[in-house]
Every structure is written in structure tokens, then in C-alpha cells.
Scaffold this motif. Structure first.
Motif, PDB file in Angstrom:
ATOM      1  N   THR A   1      -3.180  -5.294  -8.959  1.00 18.80           N
ATOM      2  CA  THR A   1      -4.252  -5.371  -7.976  1.00 18.80           C
ATOM      3  C   THR A   1      -3.903  -4.481  -6.797  1.00 18.80           C
ATOM      4  OG1 THR A   1      -4.747  -7.646  -8.628  1.00 18.80           O
ATOM      5  CG2 THR A   1      -5.591  -6.904  -6.501  1.00 18.80           C
ATOM      6  N   VAL A   2      -4.736  -3.474  -6.531  1.00 20.08           N
ATOM      7  CA  VAL A   2      -4.498  -2.510  -5.455  1.00 20.08           C
ATOM      8  C   VAL A   2      -5.570  -2.717  -4.394  1.00 20.08           C
ATOM      9  CG1 VAL A   2      -4.157  -0.096  -4.837  1.00 20.08           C
ATOM     10  CG2 VAL A   2      -3.549  -0.891  -7.135  1.00 20.08           C
ATOM     11  N   THR A   3      -5.140  -3.032  -3.187  1.00 20.71           N
ATOM     12  CA  THR A   3      -6.054  -3.321  -2.090  1.00 20.71           C
ATOM     13  C   THR A   3      -5.627  -2.559  -0.833  1.00 20.71           C
ATOM     14  OG1 THR A   3      -4.726  -5.284  -1.549  1.00 20.71           O
ATOM     15  CG2 THR A   3      -6.669  -5.625  -2.941  1.00 20.71           C
ATOM     16  N   PRO A   4      -6.534  -2.382   0.129  1.00 20.46           N
ATOM     17  CA  PRO A   4      -6.158  -1.706   1.378  1.00 20.46           C
ATOM     18  C   PRO A   4      -5.252  -2.578   2.234  1.00 20.46           C
ATOM     19  CG  PRO A   4      -8.407  -2.531   1.504  1.00 20.46           C
ATOM     20  CD  PRO A   4      -7.955  -2.748   0.095  1.00 20.46           C
TER      21      PRO A   4
ATOM     22  N   ARG B   1     -13.108   2.747   3.966  1.00 19.69           N
ATOM     23  CA  ARG B   1     -13.752   2.698   2.654  1.00 19.69           C
ATOM     24  C   ARG B   1     -12.684   2.599   1.572  1.00 19.69           C
ATOM     25  NH1 ARG B   1     -16.174   6.208  -1.264  1.00 19.69           N
ATOM     26  NH2 ARG B   1     -15.626   8.094  -0.128  1.00 19.69           N
ATOM     27  N   ASP B   2     -12.896   1.741   0.628  1.00 21.71           N
ATOM     28  CA  ASP B   2     -12.000   1.540  -0.512  1.00 21.71           C
ATOM     29  C   ASP B   2     -10.569   1.269  -0.031  1.00 21.71           C
ATOM     30  OD1 ASP B   2     -14.242   1.956  -2.049  1.00 21.71           O
ATOM     31  OD2 ASP B   2     -13.786   4.057  -2.473  1.00 21.71           O
ATOM     32  N   LEU B   3      -9.633   2.169  -0.334  1.00 20.90           N
ATOM     33  CA  LEU B   3      -8.231   1.945   0.019  1.00 20.90           C
ATOM     34  C   LEU B   3      -7.844   2.558   1.357  1.00 20.90           C
ATOM     35  CD1 LEU B   3      -6.600   2.563  -3.494  1.00 20.90           C
ATOM     36  CD2 LEU B   3      -7.366   0.398  -2.481  1.00 20.90           C
ATOM     37  N   VAL B   4      -8.807   3.114   2.065  1.00 23.75           N
ATOM     38  CA  VAL B   4      -8.538   3.776   3.345  1.00 23.75           C
ATOM     39  C   VAL B   4      -8.831   2.813   4.488  1.00 23.75           C
ATOM     40  CG1 VAL B   4      -9.144   5.685   4.863  1.00 23.75           C
ATOM     41  CG2 VAL B   4      -9.089   6.035   2.385  1.00 23.75           C
ATOM     42  N   THR B   5      -7.854   2.657   5.382  1.00 20.96           N
ATOM     43  CA  THR B   5      -8.021   1.783   6.540  1.00 20.96           C
ATOM     44  C   THR B   5      -7.905   2.571   7.836  1.00 20.96           C
ATOM     45  OG1 THR B   5      -5.645   1.258   6.425  1.00 20.96           O
ATOM     46  CG2 THR B   5      -7.182  -0.305   5.397  1.00 20.96           C
ATOM     47  N   ASP B   6      -8.439   1.996   8.893  1.00 17.72           N
ATOM     48  CA  ASP B   6      -8.357   2.582  10.226  1.00 17.72           C
ATOM     49  C   ASP B   6      -7.085   2.072  10.898  1.00 17.72           C
ATOM     50  OD1 ASP B   6      -8.592   3.459  12.817  1.00 17.72           O
ATOM     51  OD2 ASP B   6     -10.514   2.477  13.210  1.00 17.72           O
ATOM     52  N   VAL B   7      -6.084   2.929  10.995  1.00 23.98           N
ATOM     53  CA  VAL B   7      -4.799   2.530  11.578  1.00 23.98           C
ATOM     54  C   VAL B   7      -4.678   2.972  13.030  1.00 23.98           C
ATOM     55  CG1 VAL B   7      -3.575   2.463   9.366  1.00 23.98           C
ATOM     56  CG2 VAL B   7      -3.677   4.616  10.641  1.00 23.98           C
ATOM     57  N   GLY B   8      -5.817   3.185  13.693  1.00 22.08           N
ATOM     58  CA  GLY B   8      -5.806   3.630  15.080  1.00 22.08           C
ATOM     59  C   GLY B   8      -5.083   2.682  16.020  1.00 22.08           C
ATOM     60  N   PHE B   9      -5.041   1.389  15.668  1.00 23.46           N
ATOM     61  CA  PHE B   9      -4.311   0.406  16.463  1.00 23.46           C
ATOM     62  C   PHE B   9      -2.888   0.869  16.731  1.00 23.46           C
ATOM     63  CE2 PHE B   9      -1.072  -2.933  15.775  1.00 23.46           C
ATOM     64  CZ  PHE B   9      -1.241  -3.702  16.915  1.00 23.46           C
ATOM     65  N   ASN B  10      -2.254   1.444  15.724  1.00 21.70           N
ATOM     66  CA  ASN B  10      -0.854   1.859  15.851  1.00 21.70           C
ATOM     67  C   ASN B  10      -0.689   3.018  16.823  1.00 21.70           C
ATOM     68  OD1 ASN B  10       0.354   0.119  13.607  1.00 21.70           O
ATOM     69  ND2 ASN B  10      -1.312   1.164  12.557  1.00 21.70           N
ATOM     70  N   TYR B  11      -1.638   3.932  16.844  1.00 25.69           N
ATOM     71  CA  TYR B  11      -1.547   5.059  17.773  1.00 25.69           C
ATOM     72  C   TYR B  11      -1.817   4.613  19.206  1.00 25.69           C
ATOM     73  CZ  TYR B  11      -1.533   7.591  13.411  1.00 25.69           C
ATOM     74  OH  TYR B  11      -1.212   8.026  12.159  1.00 25.69           O
ATOM     75  N   GLU B  12      -2.664   3.598  19.367  1.00 26.24           N
ATOM     76  CA  GLU B  12      -2.868   3.030  20.698  1.00 26.24           C
ATOM     77  C   GLU B  12      -1.564   2.412  21.218  1.00 26.24           C
ATOM     78  OE1 GLU B  12      -6.012   0.225  20.495  1.00 26.24           O
ATOM     79  OE2 GLU B  12      -7.495   1.685  19.762  1.00 26.24           O
ATOM     80  N   LYS B  13      -0.867   1.684  20.350  1.00 26.55           N
ATOM     81  CA  LYS B  13       0.395   1.064  20.748  1.00 26.55           C
ATOM     82  C   LYS B  13       1.461   2.121  21.038  1.00 26.55           C
ATOM     83  CE  LYS B  13      -1.051  -3.121  20.615  1.00 26.55           C
ATOM     84  NZ  LYS B  13      -1.176  -3.892  21.876  1.00 26.55           N
ATOM     85  N   ALA B  14       1.447   3.206  20.283  1.00 29.58           N
ATOM     86  CA  ALA B  14       2.424   4.270  20.504  1.00 29.58           C
ATOM     87  C   ALA B  14       2.265   4.876  21.896  1.00 29.58           C
ATOM     88  CB  ALA B  14       2.274   5.352  19.432  1.00 29.58           C
TER      89      ALA B  14
END
Length: 262
Positions: A94-97, A105-118
Motif C-alpha cells: 500500500t503506497v500512500t502520500p 494530488r496522488d502521492l504528492v504532498t505540500d511540504v511548505g510547512f517545513n520551509y516555513e519552519k526552516a
């Protein structure tokens, strides 16, 4: 004369999450697997043969860019570094985001949270009395920081940390293991002159980056593809120094005297 059956390839069963920010679900696929392949190879084969619109983020396929982060059977992994041979041939994968971040979309997530923390972590402060080329450090100090510099920004540690994974409301107050590790690296850097400018990294780690939320379960260390000992070498020492600064009466008195004399 009969030929032996080909044992180097087989059909594997996959469940892949399909959808977007409005919702989605798992779709079943049966796809060929060849000897030596990794999960990313299978995802690419799915794109080529059955699901041309399947979205997945990837770049180097060498475990150094951190782009292809996803979850396989619920465990955060790099698709390009997870060999099919570690799973049983009759096992359904089972492959999930990444669960901790919003789906694009699909397996792509918005990881912008991490750049805000950086951006919230103050950068290295160079010593005022030294110029470029004059920095000198003990090899032991270089090696200590170099371990943390191996981070490839895959954000698997951020994803598996239950403080943000299971509690969305904590994201405003908690930087996550990747960026607390960055604070720890700077705090132990022998040439960082942050305190001379009034910046106390130990205090900000506790009060601004949410160090107290971490309860050292070591789940971040377990999923790190670079095998960085995030908990043992960064988070626990940072916690100890923060506690000394805040609660040790001798350290408190020493700080008071130092401020008064300066």
C-alpha cells in the motif's frame, strides 16, 4: 527439453492512493516486478502502462534529493531506496502520500510547512573578531556537526513525528525533529556567536520551536535514510542544555554574574 520458469520477475499487487485535496482513495493494481527493482521503478511502470496521470514527486533516484518521500504500508520511506526484495512476493503493498502534510494530488504532498519552519531558525552568527578563512575548529567539532549536515530534506522524520502527524494543532508551536536538529547543530557549533548578539538558542528551542513537545520516542531516527542519530545526538543533548539553562541554579547564577560583569 523444458526450460525452467523465470523466477526473476513476478506480478505484485499494489494499492496506490489516488486523489487530491478534495478526497480520494486506494486503487488496486497488478504490475510486473523485475529483479533488483525499487518501489519507484514500479510506480514508474504504473505510470507507463496503467495510470499515466498518476502524480509522484522524484528527482535523483539515488537517495540524495529526498523528493520521493511517501508511505509504504504505513511506514515513511523513500520510494527510490526501498527495494522490492524486502517484501514477500505475495504481499500487497500500500503506497500512500505523507500523512502529516496536505495532499496536492496522488502521492504528492505540500511540504511548505517545513520551509516555513526552516526560515524561523536564525542562521549561523559568525564571530566578529574572525574574517573569512580564519575559522578554526577541532576535528571532533567538525564531525559532530557534519552528521547533521547529511540531512537530505526528505522530511520523513517530520512526517513520522506523532507531535505533528497526529496533532495538526501543534504545527504552529512545534518545528519538528529536522529543525530542532538544526538548532542543536548551531547551538553546539564552537564558532557560533549567537549569544554575543543576545540570541539564546537553547531558550528559543524551548520557547519558540517547541522542544518540550518532543518526548524522544526515536521514531524520527528510525526512518532517517541517512541514519542520522537525530534523537541521541541532537535532541536529547539540546534538551539537557535547555534544562540546565532554565533549571540548574548554578548555571542560572553564572549567567546572572556574567551579564552583570559584561
Amino acid at each position: 527439453m523444458t526450460t525452467a520458469p523465470d523466477t526473476t520477475s513476478y506480478d505484485a499487487h499494489f494499492k496506490v492512493w489516488r486523489g487530491d485535496v478534495d478526497g480520494g482513495g486506494l486503487e488496486d493494481f497488478t504490475v510486473e516486478v523485475n529483479e533488483g527493482e525499487v518501489v519507484l521503478d514500479i510506480i514508474h511502470r504504473l505510470q507507463a502502462t496503467q495510470a499515466p496521470d498518476l502524480a509522484v514527486r522524484w528527482n535523483c533516484k539515488a537517495g540524495k534529493c529526498g523528493s520521493c518521500s511517501a508511505e509504504i504500508n504505513g511506514r515513511p520511506r523513500l520510494l527510490c531506496m526501498t527495494r522490492m526484495s524486502v517484501f514477500d512476493r505475495d504481499e500487497t503493498l500500500t503506497v500512500t502520500p505523507l500523512r502529516a502534510f496536505p495532499v496536492v494530488r496522488d502521492l504528492v504532498t505540500d511540504v511548505g510547512f517545513n520551509y516555513e519552519k526552516a526560515r524561523q531558525v536564525p542562521a549561523f552568527v559568525p564571530p566578529q573578531d574572525l574574517g573569512p578563512g580564519e575559522y578554526r575548529m577541532q576535528q571532533e567539532d567538525v564531525g559532530r556537526s557534519q552528521e547533521f549536515r547529511k540531512c537530505i530534506e526528505c522530511f520523513l522524520c517530520q512526517d513520522t513525528c506523532h507531535v505533528v502527524r497526529d496533532h495538526e494543532e501543534n504545527k504552529t508551536a512545534f518545528a519538528g525533529p529536522r529543525f530542532l536538529m538544526r538548532v542543536a547543530e548551531l547551538d553546539m557549533h564552537p564558532l557560533d556567536a549567537a549569544e554575543e548578539t543576545g540570541l539564546d538558542r537553547k531558550s528559543t528551542a524551548q520557547e519558540e520551536h517547541g522542544l518540550g513537545y518532543c518526548n524522544i520516542t526515536k521514531c524520527c531516527t528510525e526512518v532517517c535514510p541517512e541514519h542520522i542519530k537525530i534523537t541521541d545526538n541532537a535532541l536529547i543533548p539540546l534538551k539537557e542544555r535547555a534544562a540546565d539553562r532554565k533549571y540548574d541554579p548554578l548555571v542560572w547564577l553564572g549567567n546572572k554574574i556574567r551579564r552583570r560583569t559584561s
